[in-house]
Design a protein around this motif. Sequence first.
Motif, short mmCIF file in Angstrom:
data_model
loop_
_atom_site.label_atom_id
_atom_site.label_comp_id
_atom_site.label_asym_id
_atom_site.label_seq_id
_atom_site.Cartn_x
_atom_site.Cartn_y
_atom_site.Cartn_z
N TYR A 76 0.85 -1.19 0.00
CA TYR A 76 0.00 0.00 0.00
C TYR A 76 0.88 1.23 0.00
CZ TYR A 76 -3.80 -3.14 1.07
OH TYR A 76 -4.72 -4.15 1.02
N VAL A 77 0.64 2.11 -0.96
CA VAL A 77 1.29 3.42 -1.03
C VAL A 77 0.23 4.42 -0.62
CG1 VAL A 77 2.41 5.10 -2.53
CG2 VAL A 77 2.78 2.65 -2.92
N GLU A 78 0.49 5.15 0.47
CA GLU A 78 -0.50 6.09 1.01
C GLU A 78 0.15 7.47 1.08
OE1 GLU A 78 -2.55 2.76 3.89
OE2 GLU A 78 -0.97 4.04 4.70
N VAL A 79 -0.53 8.48 0.54
CA VAL A 79 0.00 9.84 0.54
C VAL A 79 -1.05 10.75 1.17
CG1 VAL A 79 0.81 11.76 -0.89
CG2 VAL A 79 1.41 9.40 -1.49
N TRP A 80 -0.62 11.45 2.24
CA TRP A 80 -1.49 12.38 2.95
C TRP A 80 -1.11 13.81 2.60
CZ3 TRP A 80 -0.05 16.27 6.29
CH2 TRP A 80 -1.09 16.93 6.95
N GLN A 128 -10.57 11.93 10.44
CA GLN A 128 -11.25 12.91 11.28
C GLN A 128 -10.36 14.11 11.60
OE1 GLN A 128 -12.55 10.61 14.66
NE2 GLN A 128 -14.59 10.32 13.77
N SER A 129 -9.07 13.90 11.64
CA SER A 129 -8.15 14.98 11.98
C SER A 129 -7.89 15.94 10.82
CB SER A 129 -6.85 14.41 12.52
OG SER A 129 -6.38 13.38 11.69
N GLY A 130 -8.44 15.67 9.64
CA GLY A 130 -8.34 16.60 8.52
C GLY A 130 -7.51 16.10 7.36
N GLY A 131 -7.61 16.80 6.26
CA GLY A 131 -6.88 16.45 5.06
C GLY A 131 -7.44 15.21 4.39
N LYS A 132 -6.59 14.59 3.60
CA LYS A 132 -7.01 13.37 2.91
C LYS A 132 -5.81 12.45 2.74
CE LYS A 132 -6.38 15.20 -1.77
NZ LYS A 132 -6.05 16.56 -1.38
N VAL A 133 -6.11 11.18 2.59
CA VAL A 133 -5.11 10.17 2.26
C VAL A 133 -5.53 9.55 0.94
CG1 VAL A 133 -4.03 7.99 2.93
CG2 VAL A 133 -4.62 9.67 4.69
N VAL A 134 -4.67 9.66 -0.06
CA VAL A 134 -4.90 8.98 -1.34
C VAL A 134 -4.01 7.74 -1.29
CG1 VAL A 134 -4.83 9.15 -3.84
CG2 VAL A 134 -5.29 11.20 -2.47
N TRP A 135 -4.61 6.58 -1.51
CA TRP A 135 -3.88 5.32 -1.37
C TRP A 135 -4.02 4.48 -2.63
CZ3 TRP A 135 -6.88 1.04 -1.96
CH2 TRP A 135 -8.26 1.20 -1.78
N ALA A 136 -3.03 3.63 -2.83
CA ALA A 136 -3.06 2.69 -3.95
C ALA A 136 -2.53 1.36 -3.46
CB ALA A 136 -2.21 3.20 -5.11
N GLU A 137 -3.17 0.29 -3.90
CA GLU A 137 -2.76 -1.07 -3.54
C GLU A 137 -2.08 -1.71 -4.76
OE1 GLU A 137 -4.71 -5.38 -2.24
OE2 GLU A 137 -6.00 -3.64 -2.50
N LEU A 138 -0.89 -2.25 -4.53
CA LEU A 138 -0.14 -2.95 -5.57
C LEU A 138 0.07 -4.40 -5.14
CD1 LEU A 138 2.59 -0.23 -6.13
CD2 LEU A 138 0.56 -0.61 -7.51
N SER A 139 0.01 -5.32 -6.07
CA SER A 139 0.22 -6.73 -5.77
C SER A 139 1.70 -7.03 -5.60
CB SER A 139 -0.32 -7.61 -6.89
OG SER A 139 -1.71 -7.47 -6.97
N LEU A 140 1.99 -7.93 -4.65
CA LEU A 140 3.35 -8.40 -4.41
C LEU A 140 3.36 -9.92 -4.58
CD1 LEU A 140 4.36 -6.42 -1.20
CD2 LEU A 140 5.24 -6.11 -3.51
N PRO A 141 3.95 -10.42 -5.66
CA PRO A 141 3.95 -11.87 -5.89
C PRO A 141 4.93 -12.66 -5.03
CG PRO A 141 5.07 -10.76 -7.67
CD PRO A 141 4.52 -9.69 -6.77
N ALA A 142 5.99 -12.03 -4.50
CA ALA A 142 7.02 -12.77 -3.76
C ALA A 142 6.99 -12.40 -2.28
CB ALA A 142 8.39 -12.47 -4.36
N PRO A 143 7.48 -13.28 -1.42
CA PRO A 143 7.52 -12.98 0.02
C PRO A 143 8.42 -11.79 0.34
CG PRO A 143 7.92 -15.30 -0.37
CD PRO A 143 7.94 -14.62 -1.71
N ALA A 144 8.05 -11.06 1.39
CA ALA A 144 8.87 -9.95 1.89
C ALA A 144 9.19 -10.19 3.35
CB ALA A 144 8.11 -8.63 1.70
N LEU A 145 9.95 -9.30 3.93
CA LEU A 145 10.38 -9.43 5.31
C LEU A 145 9.19 -9.47 6.26
CD1 LEU A 145 12.93 -9.42 7.05
CD2 LEU A 145 12.73 -6.94 7.16
N LEU A 146 9.28 -10.29 7.27
CA LEU A 146 8.22 -10.45 8.26
C LEU A 146 8.56 -9.67 9.52
CD1 LEU A 146 5.65 -12.04 9.14
CD2 LEU A 146 7.21 -13.77 10.03
N LEU A 147 7.63 -8.90 10.02
CA LEU A 147 7.81 -8.21 11.29
C LEU A 147 7.43 -9.12 12.44
CD1 LEU A 147 6.27 -4.67 10.72
CD2 LEU A 147 8.66 -5.31 10.71
#
Length: 158
Positions: A72-76, A114-133
């Motif tokens: 997820y790429v999110e821009v506020w 609620q705190s104002g502004g906006k967040v524009v987000w985009a979801e991209l697919s990830l076919p391979a595993p990434a680091l686990l938290l």
Amino acid sequence: MSRQCAGDRLVLAAAPEAVGCTRTFIAAKLRSWRAMEALDEALLVASELVTNAVRATGLVAVQLRVAGPSLYVEVWDNMPGVPEVKCLEADAEGGRGLHLVEALATRWGVCHPQSGGKVVWAELSLPAPALLLSPEAASEELADAVLLERVLDALSGR
């Protein structure tokens, strides 16, 4: 390891240099998460969203999140208006950004915290595993928190 969740954010002044800083941030994060297969799409999507935010406001925040098979790429920004996908004339010199986001993203949208502004987000697919938290960090990141609240906490030093 299977991918569960990872995340990070960046707060920037809304200046032309914000796009380049965002691209550097994304490349470093995706490299550390071993998710380079999404690099080109993430760079293009984030560049378009940050460019729009820079034109609209004085402060921009970018957040990347990996959750399951998605990045997820999110821009506020602090402007409440909703970006519009414009009908383009063949000779138009601009206005293609959201068309590119639509073409590359699995889905995208806008939310108004609620705190104002906006967040524009985009979801991209990830076919391979990434680091686990850790499970604690993954649970926290999967919560339905809004980027703006996190940015305000960071700015106020909480």
